[in-house]
Write a protein that holds these residues in place. Sequence first.
Motif, PDB file in Angstrom:
ATOM      1  N   GLY A  45      -3.655   8.939  -7.884  1.00 20.71           N
ATOM      2  CA  GLY A  45      -4.404   8.515  -8.177  1.00 20.71           C
ATOM      3  C   GLY A  45      -4.272   6.784  -7.305  1.00 20.71           C
ATOM      4  O   GLY A  45      -4.947   5.770  -7.239  1.00 20.71           O
ATOM      5  N   VAL A  46      -3.366   6.825  -6.378  1.00 22.16           N
ATOM      6  CA  VAL A  46      -2.916   5.488  -5.522  1.00 22.16           C
ATOM      7  C   VAL A  46      -4.134   5.814  -4.211  1.00 22.16           C
ATOM      8  O   VAL A  46      -4.508   6.456  -4.000  1.00 22.16           O
ATOM      9  CB  VAL A  46      -1.586   5.510  -5.503  1.00 22.16           C
ATOM     10  N   ASP A  47      -4.853   4.156  -4.655  1.00 20.78           N
ATOM     11  CA  ASP A  47      -5.539   3.695  -3.157  1.00 20.78           C
ATOM     12  C   ASP A  47      -4.381   3.573  -2.143  1.00 20.78           C
ATOM     13  O   ASP A  47      -4.110   2.412  -1.703  1.00 20.78           O
ATOM     14  CB  ASP A  47      -6.338   2.832  -3.638  1.00 20.78           C
ATOM     15  N   MET A  48      -4.220   4.710  -1.816  1.00 23.12           N
ATOM     16  CA  MET A  48      -3.680   4.893  -0.448  1.00 23.12           C
ATOM     17  C   MET A  48      -4.057   4.214   0.957  1.00 23.12           C
ATOM     18  O   MET A  48      -5.140   4.200   1.213  1.00 23.12           O
ATOM     19  CB  MET A  48      -2.625   6.457  -0.058  1.00 23.12           C
ATOM     20  N   ARG A  49      -3.362   3.215   1.265  1.00 21.69           N
ATOM     21  CA  ARG A  49      -3.573   2.507   2.775  1.00 21.69           C
ATOM     22  C   ARG A  49      -2.666   2.933   3.867  1.00 21.69           C
ATOM     23  O   ARG A  49      -1.127   2.695   3.708  1.00 21.69           O
ATOM     24  CB  ARG A  49      -4.209   0.765   3.076  1.00 21.69           C
ATOM     25  N   GLN A  50      -2.498   3.587   4.824  1.00 18.03           N
ATOM     26  CA  GLN A  50      -1.294   4.234   6.320  1.00 18.03           C
ATOM     27  C   GLN A  50      -1.953   2.391   6.748  1.00 18.03           C
ATOM     28  O   GLN A  50      -3.116   1.962   7.898  1.00 18.03           O
ATOM     29  CB  GLN A  50      -2.122   4.471   7.035  1.00 18.03           C
ATOM     30  N   GLY A  51      -0.873   2.048   7.553  1.00 16.05           N
ATOM     31  CA  GLY A  51      -0.672   0.897   8.320  1.00 16.05           C
ATOM     32  C   GLY A  51       0.945   0.969   8.442  1.00 16.05           C
ATOM     33  O   GLY A  51       1.650   1.282   8.463  1.00 16.05           O
ATOM     34  N   ASP A  52       0.552  -0.671   9.288  1.00 18.35           N
ATOM     35  CA  ASP A  52       2.652  -0.688   9.710  1.00 18.35           C
ATOM     36  C   ASP A  52       2.440  -2.509   9.353  1.00 18.35           C
ATOM     37  O   ASP A  52       1.796  -3.084   9.658  1.00 18.35           O
ATOM     38  CB  ASP A  52       1.598  -1.179  11.429  1.00 18.35           C
ATOM     39  N   ILE A  53       3.805  -2.016   8.741  1.00 19.47           N
ATOM     40  CA  ILE A  53       3.975  -3.873   7.371  1.00 19.47           C
ATOM     41  C   ILE A  53       4.076  -4.360   8.808  1.00 19.47           C
ATOM     42  O   ILE A  53       4.549  -5.942   8.218  1.00 19.47           O
ATOM     43  CB  ILE A  53       5.529  -3.170   7.009  1.00 19.47           C
ATOM     44  N   SER A  54       3.630  -4.791  10.312  1.00 21.70           N
ATOM     45  CA  SER A  54       4.424  -5.728  11.098  1.00 21.70           C
ATOM     46  C   SER A  54       3.195  -6.426  11.772  1.00 21.70           C
ATOM     47  O   SER A  54       3.107  -7.006  12.761  1.00 21.70           O
ATOM     48  CB  SER A  54       5.638  -5.396  12.636  1.00 21.70           C
ATOM     49  N   ASP A  55       2.080  -5.691  11.320  1.00 28.75           N
ATOM     50  CA  ASP A  55       0.729  -5.732  11.793  1.00 28.75           C
ATOM     51  C   ASP A  55       0.594  -7.340  10.199  1.00 28.75           C
ATOM     52  O   ASP A  55      -0.511  -6.092   9.604  1.00 28.75           O
ATOM     53  CB  ASP A  55       0.209  -4.588  11.882  1.00 28.75           C
ATOM     54  N   TYR A  56       0.003  -8.452  10.880  1.00 28.91           N
ATOM     55  CA  TYR A  56      -0.835  -9.536  10.209  1.00 28.91           C
ATOM     56  C   TYR A  56      -1.616  -8.802   8.909  1.00 28.91           C
ATOM     57  O   TYR A  56      -1.932  -8.346   8.154  1.00 28.91           O
ATOM     58  CB  TYR A  56      -0.056 -10.362  10.172  1.00 28.91           C
ATOM     59  N   ASP A  57      -2.543  -8.597  10.447  1.00 33.44           N
ATOM     60  CA  ASP A  57      -3.669  -8.303   9.577  1.00 33.44           C
ATOM     61  C   ASP A  57      -3.950  -7.018   9.039  1.00 33.44           C
ATOM     62  O   ASP A  57      -5.047  -6.439   8.144  1.00 33.44           O
ATOM     63  CB  ASP A  57      -4.786  -8.967  10.917  1.00 33.44           C
ATOM     64  N   ASN A  58      -3.401  -5.932   8.901  1.00 29.43           N
ATOM     65  CA  ASN A  58      -3.019  -4.859   8.568  1.00 29.43           C
ATOM     66  C   ASN A  58      -3.071  -5.038   7.783  1.00 29.43           C
ATOM     67  O   ASN A  58      -3.766  -4.218   6.156  1.00 29.43           O
ATOM     68  CB  ASN A  58      -2.351  -4.205   9.417  1.00 29.43           C
ATOM     69  N   VAL A  59      -1.737  -6.016   7.162  1.00 32.26           N
ATOM     70  CA  VAL A  59      -1.090  -5.798   5.770  1.00 32.26           C
ATOM     71  C   VAL A  59      -2.503  -6.528   5.155  1.00 32.26           C
ATOM     72  O   VAL A  59      -2.504  -6.159   3.653  1.00 32.26           O
ATOM     73  CB  VAL A  59       0.021  -6.571   5.994  1.00 32.26           C
ATOM     74  N   LYS A  60      -2.305  -7.877   5.577  1.00 30.92           N
ATOM     75  CA  LYS A  60      -3.180  -8.837   4.737  1.00 30.92           C
ATOM     76  C   LYS A  60      -5.467  -8.086   3.845  1.00 30.92           C
ATOM     77  O   LYS A  60      -4.818  -8.394   3.200  1.00 30.92           O
ATOM     78  CB  LYS A  60      -3.639  -9.922   5.819  1.00 30.92           C
ATOM     79  N   GLN A  61      -5.251  -7.226   5.192  1.00 26.95           N
ATOM     80  CA  GLN A  61      -6.503  -6.523   4.213  1.00 26.95           C
ATOM     81  C   GLN A  61      -6.029  -5.276   3.139  1.00 26.95           C
ATOM     82  O   GLN A  61      -7.071  -6.016   2.966  1.00 26.95           O
ATOM     83  CB  GLN A  61      -7.125  -6.104   6.397  1.00 26.95           C
ATOM     84  N   ALA A  62      -5.114  -4.967   3.599  1.00 29.23           N
ATOM     85  CA  ALA A  62      -4.661  -3.412   3.043  1.00 29.23           C
ATOM     86  C   ALA A  62      -4.330  -4.713   1.253  1.00 29.23           C
ATOM     87  O   ALA A  62      -4.352  -4.001   0.022  1.00 29.23           O
ATOM     88  CB  ALA A  62      -3.841  -3.126   3.026  1.00 29.23           C
ATOM     89  N   MET A  63      -3.951  -6.342   1.211  1.00 31.10           N
ATOM     90  CA  MET A  63      -3.287  -6.465   0.182  1.00 31.10           C
ATOM     91  C   MET A  63      -4.875  -7.568  -0.544  1.00 31.10           C
ATOM     92  O   MET A  63      -4.187  -8.017  -1.975  1.00 31.10           O
ATOM     93  CB  MET A  63      -2.472  -8.193   0.142  1.00 31.10           C
ATOM     94  N   GLN A  64      -5.959  -7.124   0.118  1.00 29.37           N
ATOM     95  CA  GLN A  64      -6.716  -7.998  -0.541  1.00 29.37           C
ATOM     96  C   GLN A  64      -7.043  -7.209  -2.541  1.00 29.37           C
ATOM     97  O   GLN A  64      -7.318  -6.454  -2.089  1.00 29.37           O
ATOM     98  CB  GLN A  64      -8.390  -8.065   0.292  1.00 29.37           C
ATOM     99  N   GLY A  65      -7.443  -8.903  -3.026  1.00 26.84           N
ATOM    100  CA  GLY A  65      -8.187  -7.967  -4.371  1.00 26.84           C
ATOM    101  C   GLY A  65      -7.187  -7.676  -5.521  1.00 26.84           C
ATOM    102  O   GLY A  65      -6.459  -7.155  -6.280  1.00 26.84           O
ATOM    103  N   CYS A  66      -5.641  -8.086  -4.981  1.00 25.96           N
ATOM    104  CA  CYS A  66      -4.289  -7.593  -6.101  1.00 25.96           C
ATOM    105  C   CYS A  66      -3.313  -8.635  -6.669  1.00 25.96           C
ATOM    106  O   CYS A  66      -4.219  -9.694  -6.704  1.00 25.96           O
ATOM    107  CB  CYS A  66      -3.441  -6.931  -5.076  1.00 25.96           C
ATOM    108  N   ASP A  67      -2.652  -8.598  -7.491  1.00 28.14           N
ATOM    109  CA  ASP A  67      -2.395  -9.810  -8.245  1.00 28.14           C
ATOM    110  C   ASP A  67      -0.715  -9.671  -8.259  1.00 28.14           C
ATOM    111  O   ASP A  67      -0.510 -10.174  -8.625  1.00 28.14           O
ATOM    112  CB  ASP A  67      -2.704  -9.702  -9.923  1.00 28.14           C
TER     113      ASP A  67
END
Length: 349
Positions: free
Chosen positions: A63-85
């Motif tokens: 049930g995890v909403d998985m996002r595949q990406g590179d932690i060193s890519d800011y845009d990648n990280v920011k997009q995945a984090m949207q809506g989190c508390d």
Amino acid sequence: MDLTDLHPLEQAALTQLSVSVNKVFVTGAGGFLGLAICQRLLAVGIQVVGFARGDYPRLVELGVDMRQGDISDYDNVKQAMQGCDLVFHVASKAGVWGSKQSYYSPNVDGVNNIINACKALNIQRLVYTSTPSVTFAGRDENGINESAPYAETYLNYYGESKAIAEQHVLAANSAQLHTTALRPHLIWGPNDPHLVPRVIERARAGRLKLVGHEDKLVDTIYVDNAAYAHVLAALDLVTNAKCAGKAYFLSNDQPITMADMLNRILASVDLPPVTKRVPAGVAYAAGVVLETVYGLLNKSQEPIMTRFVARQLSTSHYFDISAAKQDLGYQPLISLEQGMQKLKQSLSN
């Protein structure tokens, strides 16, 4: 994992956390600790967005909403984090061998991306998974607490990069973003992909030896206890914020000798105890030579011995976890003995 599978204290903490938190971002969700954290959050109905480099179908099934990406890519990280508390930043490059850039990019740049994305998205709580290696300078650590300074020099880029990252996390703490750093020591348990299989593999190959002639003490942490501590830290950040801006050592609070720990792992698969020893100086010298040779040959494969490993295996590592007990309400829920029983059961299946 069902909520009833957990200890009542953990059930209570998770239930209380679910009142204030709806959606959580977990980096390193596919890793050993990351998975344990995800399972607990899902058990109380908290939405989980997982972030990892690889593909993890099992997490999607859970049930995890998985996002595949590179932690060193800011845009990648920011997009995945949207809506989190809230964020659990668990991901990092571990190990004892590799170039400076290979550690700094995910560990330092990655943590800066997480911090900046939290600020940009108004995410107000960040729990960072650090390591006791941030204080390790190659000497005994006998019951030290958080007043111990960062090491002056490091024997590998892992400890160095994690120390920088931890300081960035703690410096980012503010009224708008509460941050804390946890330092679990040698996480192990069923399905451990690191410590347990490495010990067993080396023993079966006849390459496992004790380093030094003294029996040094080491304190480790069972994976469920490490995950529980992360839940408690998150809960504190959304309630009292006692832990905001602070780092905490975490362990099972049961120091035993290195030989005892290794032999308990070996006993879980019915292997004989390790008794052979190599002098600490010899192991360190071997690490110097091997690191030099591997560096000259530009080999990415980890040497069988490094300076860091030689020092780790020949020095004491146990910690005063009073601060975690006082501020987080942490106590190990699974003892060393109980954990070893669970490990043996998992390895016999």
